[in-house]
Structures are given as C-alpha cells and as structure tokens.
Motif scaffolding. Sequence first.
Motif, PDB file in Angstrom:
ATOM      1  N   ARG A  11     -26.136  25.294 -10.528  1.00 53.49           N
ATOM      2  CA  ARG A  11     -25.558  25.724 -11.987  1.00 53.49           C
ATOM      3  C   ARG A  11     -25.240  24.593 -12.654  1.00 53.49           C
ATOM      4  O   ARG A  11     -24.704  23.616 -12.087  1.00 53.49           O
ATOM      5  CB  ARG A  11     -24.569  26.869 -11.717  1.00 53.49           C
ATOM      6  CG  ARG A  11     -24.781  27.897 -10.729  1.00 53.49           C
ATOM      7  CD  ARG A  11     -25.456  29.064 -11.427  1.00 53.49           C
ATOM      8  NE  ARG A  11     -25.386  30.454 -10.767  1.00 53.49           N
ATOM      9  CZ  ARG A  11     -26.714  30.621  -9.894  1.00 53.49           C
ATOM     10  NH1 ARG A  11     -27.640  30.053 -10.033  1.00 53.49           N
ATOM     11  NH2 ARG A  11     -26.553  31.851  -9.206  1.00 53.49           N
ATOM     12  N   GLN A  12     -25.365  24.723 -13.796  1.00 53.07           N
ATOM     13  CA  GLN A  12     -24.886  23.553 -14.684  1.00 53.07           C
ATOM     14  C   GLN A  12     -25.441  22.322 -14.478  1.00 53.07           C
ATOM     15  O   GLN A  12     -24.827  20.975 -14.620  1.00 53.07           O
ATOM     16  CB  GLN A  12     -23.135  23.799 -14.733  1.00 53.07           C
ATOM     17  CG  GLN A  12     -22.668  24.715 -14.948  1.00 53.07           C
ATOM     18  CD  GLN A  12     -23.127  25.260 -16.253  1.00 53.07           C
ATOM     19  OE1 GLN A  12     -23.153  24.634 -17.214  1.00 53.07           O
ATOM     20  NE2 GLN A  12     -22.799  26.774 -16.369  1.00 53.07           N
ATOM     21  N   TRP A  13     -26.941  22.306 -14.232  1.00 48.87           N
ATOM     22  CA  TRP A  13     -27.505  20.989 -13.768  1.00 48.87           C
ATOM     23  C   TRP A  13     -27.463  20.137 -15.212  1.00 48.87           C
ATOM     24  O   TRP A  13     -27.295  18.929 -14.993  1.00 48.87           O
ATOM     25  CB  TRP A  13     -28.994  21.394 -13.581  1.00 48.87           C
ATOM     26  CG  TRP A  13     -29.807  20.185 -13.156  1.00 48.87           C
ATOM     27  CD1 TRP A  13     -30.733  19.454 -13.883  1.00 48.87           C
ATOM     28  CD2 TRP A  13     -29.646  19.417 -11.606  1.00 48.87           C
ATOM     29  NE1 TRP A  13     -31.433  18.586 -13.286  1.00 48.87           N
ATOM     30  CE2 TRP A  13     -30.575  18.517 -11.871  1.00 48.87           C
ATOM     31  CE3 TRP A  13     -29.118  19.723 -10.643  1.00 48.87           C
ATOM     32  CZ2 TRP A  13     -30.882  17.676 -10.758  1.00 48.87           C
ATOM     33  CZ3 TRP A  13     -29.372  18.886  -9.390  1.00 48.87           C
ATOM     34  CH2 TRP A  13     -30.329  17.991  -9.656  1.00 48.87           C
ATOM     35  N   THR A  53     -23.951  18.542 -15.746  1.00 46.47           N
ATOM     36  CA  THR A  53     -23.643  17.618 -14.613  1.00 46.47           C
ATOM     37  C   THR A  53     -24.087  16.186 -15.019  1.00 46.47           C
ATOM     38  O   THR A  53     -23.680  15.147 -14.983  1.00 46.47           O
ATOM     39  CB  THR A  53     -24.171  18.142 -13.138  1.00 46.47           C
ATOM     40  OG1 THR A  53     -23.496  19.358 -12.978  1.00 46.47           O
ATOM     41  CG2 THR A  53     -23.731  17.034 -12.045  1.00 46.47           C
ATOM     42  N   TRP A  54     -25.659  16.258 -15.057  1.00 47.65           N
ATOM     43  CA  TRP A  54     -26.322  14.996 -15.496  1.00 47.65           C
ATOM     44  C   TRP A  54     -25.935  14.293 -16.731  1.00 47.65           C
ATOM     45  O   TRP A  54     -25.587  13.138 -17.140  1.00 47.65           O
ATOM     46  CB  TRP A  54     -27.622  15.250 -15.157  1.00 47.65           C
ATOM     47  CG  TRP A  54     -28.227  15.151 -13.866  1.00 47.65           C
ATOM     48  CD1 TRP A  54     -28.701  16.203 -13.118  1.00 47.65           C
ATOM     49  CD2 TRP A  54     -28.051  14.143 -13.066  1.00 47.65           C
ATOM     50  NE1 TRP A  54     -28.882  15.785 -11.914  1.00 47.65           N
ATOM     51  CE2 TRP A  54     -28.589  14.495 -11.671  1.00 47.65           C
ATOM     52  CE3 TRP A  54     -27.637  12.766 -13.051  1.00 47.65           C
ATOM     53  CZ2 TRP A  54     -28.561  13.660 -10.642  1.00 47.65           C
ATOM     54  CZ3 TRP A  54     -27.953  11.733 -12.115  1.00 47.65           C
ATOM     55  CH2 TRP A  54     -28.244  12.690 -10.920  1.00 47.65           C
ATOM     56  N   ASP A  61     -23.991  10.737 -17.136  1.00 46.61           N
ATOM     57  CA  ASP A  61     -24.633   9.701 -17.925  1.00 46.61           C
ATOM     58  C   ASP A  61     -23.462   9.236 -19.049  1.00 46.61           C
ATOM     59  O   ASP A  61     -23.413   8.279 -19.440  1.00 46.61           O
ATOM     60  CB  ASP A  61     -25.964   9.995 -18.372  1.00 46.61           C
ATOM     61  CG  ASP A  61     -27.039   9.884 -17.448  1.00 46.61           C
ATOM     62  OD1 ASP A  61     -26.752   9.106 -16.530  1.00 46.61           O
ATOM     63  OD2 ASP A  61     -28.156  10.322 -17.628  1.00 46.61           O
ATOM     64  N   ALA A  62     -23.000  10.454 -19.598  1.00 43.04           N
ATOM     65  CA  ALA A  62     -21.730   9.815 -20.571  1.00 43.04           C
ATOM     66  C   ALA A  62     -20.736   8.983 -20.044  1.00 43.04           C
ATOM     67  O   ALA A  62     -20.280   8.193 -20.531  1.00 43.04           O
ATOM     68  CB  ALA A  62     -21.166  11.271 -21.303  1.00 43.04           C
ATOM     69  N   LEU A  63     -20.439   9.334 -18.649  1.00 43.76           N
ATOM     70  CA  LEU A  63     -19.265   8.576 -18.125  1.00 43.76           C
ATOM     71  C   LEU A  63     -19.806   7.321 -17.857  1.00 43.76           C
ATOM     72  O   LEU A  63     -19.146   6.271 -18.314  1.00 43.76           O
ATOM     73  CB  LEU A  63     -19.083   9.399 -16.621  1.00 43.76           C
ATOM     74  CG  LEU A  63     -17.893   8.458 -15.808  1.00 43.76           C
ATOM     75  CD1 LEU A  63     -16.394   8.420 -16.554  1.00 43.76           C
ATOM     76  CD2 LEU A  63     -17.964   9.292 -14.526  1.00 43.76           C
ATOM     77  N   LEU A  64     -21.115   7.026 -17.406  1.00 44.41           N
ATOM     78  CA  LEU A  64     -21.681   5.764 -17.431  1.00 44.41           C
ATOM     79  C   LEU A  64     -21.917   4.991 -18.669  1.00 44.41           C
ATOM     80  O   LEU A  64     -21.443   3.724 -18.750  1.00 44.41           O
ATOM     81  CB  LEU A  64     -23.013   5.893 -17.104  1.00 44.41           C
ATOM     82  CG  LEU A  64     -23.916   4.528 -16.537  1.00 44.41           C
ATOM     83  CD1 LEU A  64     -23.197   3.606 -15.368  1.00 44.41           C
ATOM     84  CD2 LEU A  64     -25.332   5.053 -15.988  1.00 44.41           C
ATOM     85  N   MET A  65     -21.956   5.875 -19.814  1.00 43.16           N
ATOM     86  CA  MET A  65     -22.041   5.095 -21.056  1.00 43.16           C
ATOM     87  C   MET A  65     -20.684   4.834 -21.528  1.00 43.16           C
ATOM     88  O   MET A  65     -20.409   3.650 -22.052  1.00 43.16           O
ATOM     89  CB  MET A  65     -22.590   6.164 -22.289  1.00 43.16           C
ATOM     90  CG  MET A  65     -22.616   5.552 -23.676  1.00 43.16           C
ATOM     91  SD  MET A  65     -23.114   6.901 -24.593  1.00 43.16           S
ATOM     92  CE  MET A  65     -21.786   8.183 -24.529  1.00 43.16           C
ATOM     93  N   PHE A  96     -28.632   8.866  -6.773  1.00 41.55           N
ATOM     94  CA  PHE A  96     -28.871  10.393  -6.920  1.00 41.55           C
ATOM     95  C   PHE A  96     -30.276  10.739  -7.811  1.00 41.55           C
ATOM     96  O   PHE A  96     -31.061  11.737  -7.391  1.00 41.55           O
ATOM     97  CB  PHE A  96     -27.771  11.087  -7.845  1.00 41.55           C
ATOM     98  CG  PHE A  96     -26.597  11.238  -7.082  1.00 41.55           C
ATOM     99  CD1 PHE A  96     -26.622  12.134  -5.895  1.00 41.55           C
ATOM    100  CD2 PHE A  96     -25.328  10.526  -7.263  1.00 41.55           C
ATOM    101  CE1 PHE A  96     -25.608  12.267  -5.024  1.00 41.55           C
ATOM    102  CE2 PHE A  96     -24.357  10.630  -6.246  1.00 41.55           C
ATOM    103  CZ  PHE A  96     -24.379  11.775  -5.478  1.00 41.55           C
ATOM    104  N   ASP A  97     -30.690   9.792  -8.752  1.00 41.75           N
ATOM    105  CA  ASP A  97     -32.069   9.883  -9.401  1.00 41.75           C
ATOM    106  C   ASP A  97     -33.035   9.922  -8.561  1.00 41.75           C
ATOM    107  O   ASP A  97     -33.985  10.670  -8.466  1.00 41.75           O
ATOM    108  CB  ASP A  97     -32.136   8.739 -10.387  1.00 41.75           C
ATOM    109  CG  ASP A  97     -31.449   9.017 -11.607  1.00 41.75           C
ATOM    110  OD1 ASP A  97     -30.823  10.240 -11.877  1.00 41.75           O
ATOM    111  OD2 ASP A  97     -31.162   7.834 -12.347  1.00 41.75           O
ATOM    112  N   VAL A  98     -33.049   8.956  -7.553  1.00 39.05           N
ATOM    113  CA  VAL A  98     -34.133   8.946  -6.626  1.00 39.05           C
ATOM    114  C   VAL A  98     -34.158  10.092  -5.509  1.00 39.05           C
ATOM    115  O   VAL A  98     -35.036  10.968  -5.224  1.00 39.05           O
ATOM    116  CB  VAL A  98     -34.104   7.412  -5.887  1.00 39.05           C
ATOM    117  CG1 VAL A  98     -35.385   7.406  -4.645  1.00 39.05           C
ATOM    118  CG2 VAL A  98     -34.405   6.476  -6.915  1.00 39.05           C
ATOM    119  N   SER A  99     -32.956  10.095  -4.660  1.00 42.54           N
ATOM    120  CA  SER A  99     -33.023  11.144  -4.047  1.00 42.54           C
ATOM    121  C   SER A  99     -33.243  12.632  -4.147  1.00 42.54           C
ATOM    122  O   SER A  99     -33.534  13.413  -3.644  1.00 42.54           O
ATOM    123  CB  SER A  99     -31.563  11.145  -2.846  1.00 42.54           C
ATOM    124  OG  SER A  99     -30.306  11.521  -4.006  1.00 42.54           O
TER     125      SER A  99
END
Length: 168
Positions: A59-61, A64-65, A69-73, A107-110
Amino acid sequence: MSDAQTSTQEGAAAPAADLPERIRRHRRHTLELLTVCALALVPWTVLLAMTLPSVYEVRQWRVTWVGFDALLMVAMAATALLGWLRHRAVIVSAAATAVLLICDAWFDVSLAFGTSGVWLSAVLAACVELPLAFYLIHRVMGMISLAQWPTVKAAAADSSRQPARPDA
C-alpha cells in the motif's frame, strides 16, 4: 594567585586529562554495540530469507517512492548548500546523501527484477546513482583526511598550557 583561582585551574585541567580515557571508553562501547547489532542481524536476515514471501502487495507505493526521492532531494540540496557555505557539516550530509543514493539504486534495481523496467533501473544505477555516491564517498574521505586530529600528547599539552586568569 588566590586559592579559588588555583582550584578553578586544577578543576579545568582535570577533565582534559581524563579526556583520552573517556574517548577510549566511549569508542569501545560504541564498537561493542555495533558488534552485537551486526551479530544479531545474522539470524534475523536468515529468518527473513526463509520466511518472507517473494511477492507482496504493498500500500502507499507512490507515497513511499516520492517520499524517498524527496528525502534524497533534501539531502542533495543540504549537501550543496553546506558545501557553498564551506561548513564542516557537509561531510555528514555528503555521506548521508551517498548512502541514500546507494539505497535508491538497490531498491530501484531489485524491485524491478522480472519487469521491463529493470534495464532502465540498472542503467540509472550504474551510470548515475552509484557513480555519484562513490564520488561523494571519495570526497568525504578526502575532507576527513585533511582534518587535523589532535593526538593524545597534543591534548595533554593543550590542557597544561591553559592561560592563568589575571587577578581582578
């Protein structure tokens, strides 16, 4: 010099003389904690490998992503800002950004295995995320190597060279 000033100076020197032992003790406790945690993760990882389902509906895919990405930014922006300001905290921020980039690549690849998107994820990981992460780690290691770390002798010498307070 008055007795009060003498006792103040001795009191100020005592914690500095105790500093190396405190540092060694804190270092040992930290390493013991990390060792116990690493060892505890071994059976936990085996348990997960044996019991987790290979397919799981989440749920909430999107949240989550987008959140990741916001945290990474934010981490990248903080690293850039601290770098422009020449602030020492850029070391911590750059290290955190590198870790987030490595996690993002993983996570992107796996999570794309078995889909047509795995190739794009692998290319982005290999050409963007991982090179940037390793570049940041390389820069962090360079900044750390430039730092001047006091030796035990220097710390002891500094504590013995504290200037006397003039009489008021």
